[in-house]
Design a protein around this motif. Structure first.
Motif, PDB file in Angstrom:
ATOM      1  N   LEU A  53      29.940  37.442  40.080  1.00 35.02           N
ATOM      2  CA  LEU A  53      30.395  38.977  39.962  1.00 35.02           C
ATOM      3  C   LEU A  53      30.616  39.302  38.538  1.00 35.02           C
ATOM      4  O   LEU A  53      30.413  40.259  37.953  1.00 35.02           O
ATOM      5  N   ALA A  54      31.591  38.396  37.902  1.00 31.49           N
ATOM      6  CA  ALA A  54      31.886  38.509  36.527  1.00 31.49           C
ATOM      7  C   ALA A  54      30.810  38.274  35.542  1.00 31.49           C
ATOM      8  O   ALA A  54      30.771  39.242  34.648  1.00 31.49           O
ATOM      9  N   PRO A 195      30.988  49.710  39.582  1.00 27.13           N
ATOM     10  CA  PRO A 195      29.287  49.294  39.770  1.00 27.13           C
ATOM     11  C   PRO A 195      29.351  47.882  39.519  1.00 27.13           C
ATOM     12  O   PRO A 195      29.987  47.049  38.492  1.00 27.13           O
ATOM     13  N   GLY A 196      28.338  47.445  40.236  1.00 26.58           N
ATOM     14  CA  GLY A 196      28.087  45.883  40.011  1.00 26.58           C
ATOM     15  C   GLY A 196      28.376  44.893  41.276  1.00 26.58           C
ATOM     16  O   GLY A 196      27.957  44.124  41.742  1.00 26.58           O
ATOM     17  N   GLY A 197      29.276  45.743  42.242  1.00 22.32           N
ATOM     18  CA  GLY A 197      29.833  44.860  43.505  1.00 22.32           C
ATOM     19  C   GLY A 197      28.844  45.054  44.727  1.00 22.32           C
ATOM     20  O   GLY A 197      27.833  45.863  44.417  1.00 22.32           O
ATOM     21  N   SER A 198      28.912  44.591  45.505  1.00 22.56           N
ATOM     22  CA  SER A 198      28.216  44.537  46.811  1.00 22.56           C
ATOM     23  C   SER A 198      28.073  45.946  47.347  1.00 22.56           C
ATOM     24  O   SER A 198      29.044  46.702  47.431  1.00 22.56           O
ATOM     25  N   THR A 200      27.465  46.696  50.377  1.00 19.79           N
ATOM     26  CA  THR A 200      28.018  46.775  51.850  1.00 19.79           C
ATOM     27  C   THR A 200      29.709  47.426  51.652  1.00 19.79           C
ATOM     28  O   THR A 200      29.901  47.728  52.804  1.00 19.79           O
ATOM     29  N   THR A 201      30.122  47.320  50.454  1.00 18.21           N
ATOM     30  CA  THR A 201      31.430  47.730  50.331  1.00 18.21           C
ATOM     31  C   THR A 201      31.605  48.950  49.259  1.00 18.21           C
ATOM     32  O   THR A 201      32.636  49.012  48.794  1.00 18.21           O
ATOM     33  N   ASP A 202      30.398  49.367  48.757  1.00 19.58           N
ATOM     34  CA  ASP A 202      30.314  50.307  47.909  1.00 19.58           C
ATOM     35  C   ASP A 202      30.990  51.668  48.257  1.00 19.58           C
ATOM     36  O   ASP A 202      30.516  52.280  49.167  1.00 19.58           O
ATOM     37  N   GLY A 203      31.929  52.344  47.287  1.00 23.25           N
ATOM     38  CA  GLY A 203      32.132  53.579  47.684  1.00 23.25           C
ATOM     39  C   GLY A 203      33.777  53.573  47.048  1.00 23.25           C
ATOM     40  O   GLY A 203      34.267  52.725  46.334  1.00 23.25           O
ATOM     41  N   VAL A 204      34.539  54.647  47.631  1.00 29.40           N
ATOM     42  CA  VAL A 204      35.693  54.912  47.385  1.00 29.40           C
ATOM     43  C   VAL A 204      36.710  55.244  48.588  1.00 29.40           C
ATOM     44  O   VAL A 204      35.890  55.873  49.807  1.00 29.40           O
ATOM     45  N   VAL A 205      37.987  54.703  48.594  1.00 30.28           N
ATOM     46  CA  VAL A 205      38.752  54.914  49.778  1.00 30.28           C
ATOM     47  C   VAL A 205      39.950  55.723  49.430  1.00 30.28           C
ATOM     48  O   VAL A 205      40.481  55.568  48.418  1.00 30.28           O
ATOM     49  N   ILE A 206      40.238  56.877  50.079  1.00 33.94           N
ATOM     50  CA  ILE A 206      41.401  57.782  49.808  1.00 33.94           C
ATOM     51  C   ILE A 206      42.236  58.135  51.095  1.00 33.94           C
ATOM     52  O   ILE A 206      41.660  58.186  52.292  1.00 33.94           O
TER      53      ILE A 206
END
Length: 319
Positions: A53-54, A195-198, A200-206
């Motif tokens: 990921l780096a 941006p750049g991550g998987s 399957t886990t992309d998005g925001v949590v609140i």
């Protein structure tokens, strides 16, 4: 004997009161009085789990340095990038099962904040008026998905995004912004994935207590700015202090901050970093209260726009 009995009763009453106070405070244990965003911590955990990921993030940074909105060639709606939003509601209590009205209020806030239509936009000090920006991105509510759960808190390991762990998988994450509302716990208001991550886990949590304007929203984070802050991360903005003492947020027109700011700082608030600049505490990417943050900068706009250009990290949103 009577004195001993009275002392014992008094002690029991005191213990009972202390227990009641503890139970009362426990019920509010996760209500935060200071902004706490776990985006950087989650990012560092992802880097540790996936060293590749780096390299991806370095590529995104190199791309960002060369592109701006002037290169944008994708789909525009009324001259603006438009992002469909899916809100995933995970609830254990009625208060956590936030209403459609509360959800729509959050979409409305995002549209105001990202289009310089917020009522406090003109409160930007004269010192920063030359760099304040209209990001020019709009949001439209695409879908609300609800799921009842027995989980008391979800933490920051992305369990809410995984059906196998009782959560809800993201819907079309390469073309829709997914937002999960759930009790995160540990005083965390929210977090996002850069941006750049998987996917399957992309998005925001609140946390629902800090989402939108109505219902369960709690002061001093009841103006919907937690989502503005977290969506900023999702669009590749870093914390304004660079998550380090006198660190860099990779934006040229934001002043160097000592560290995060909380509450409602008095203006001007000077940094002790090189040059002693006035800190831009009213920037959405600081940690101040909702009513104390109300601007993005032109540099942040360019950084955001780069991810939506052709071959950018979120170019699929503009197809």
């Amino acid at each position: 004997m009577k004195k001993i009995l009275l002392s014992t009763v008094a002690a029991l009453m005191l213990f009972s009161c202390q227990n009641e106070q503890t139970e009362s405070s426990d019920s509010n244990l996760n209500i935060s009085a200071r902004r706490a965003c776990a985006t950087q911590e989650v990012f560092e955990a992802q880097l540790k789990a996936n060293p590749a990921l780096a390299l991806k993030m370095n590529e995104i940074e190199a791309f960002t340095a060369k592109h701006s909105l002037s290169n944008f060639t994708g789909r525009l709606v009324n001259g603006k990038i438009q992002i469909p939003v899916v809100v995933n509601v995970l609830y254990r209590t009625a208060a956590q099962n936030i209403s459609n009205a509360q959800i729509q209020s959050q979409i409305d806030i995002l549209n105001k904040d990202f289009n310089a239509l917020n009522s406090d936009y003109n409160s930007v000090p004269a010192l920063f008026s030359g760099v304040k920006a209209n990001i020019g991105i709009t949001f439209v509510l695409d879908q609300v998905i609800r799921k009842s759960t027995t989980k008391t808190s979800w933490g920051t390991n992305d369990a809410m995004k995984k059906t196998a762990q009782g959560g809800l998988a993201p819907t079309s994450p390469t073309t829709k912004l997914n937002i999960w509302t759930c009790n995160i716990g540990n005083g965390i208001l929210g977090y996002a994935q850069f941006p750049g991550g998987s996917s399957t886990t992309d998005g925001v949590v609140i946390d629902p207590r800090y989402f939108g304007l109505s219902g369960a929203a709690n002061a001093p984070f009841n103006l919907g700015r937690t989502a503005t802050h977290e969506v900023g991360h999702w669009m590749n903005l870093r914390h304004i202090w660079g998550d380090a003492t006198c660190g860099s947020d990779l934006v040229a027109d934001t002043p160097t901050h000592n560290e995060e700011n909380y509450g409602v700082p008095a203006y001007p608030h000077y940094s002790t970093c090189s040059g002693n600049p006035v800190e831009m505490t009213m920037n959405y990417m600081d940690y101040v209260d909702d009513n104390a943050m109300y601007m993005f900068t032109l540099g942040q706009k360019n950084r955001i726009s780069a991810i939506f250009t052709a071959n950018g990290a979120r170019a699929s949103f503009a197809q």
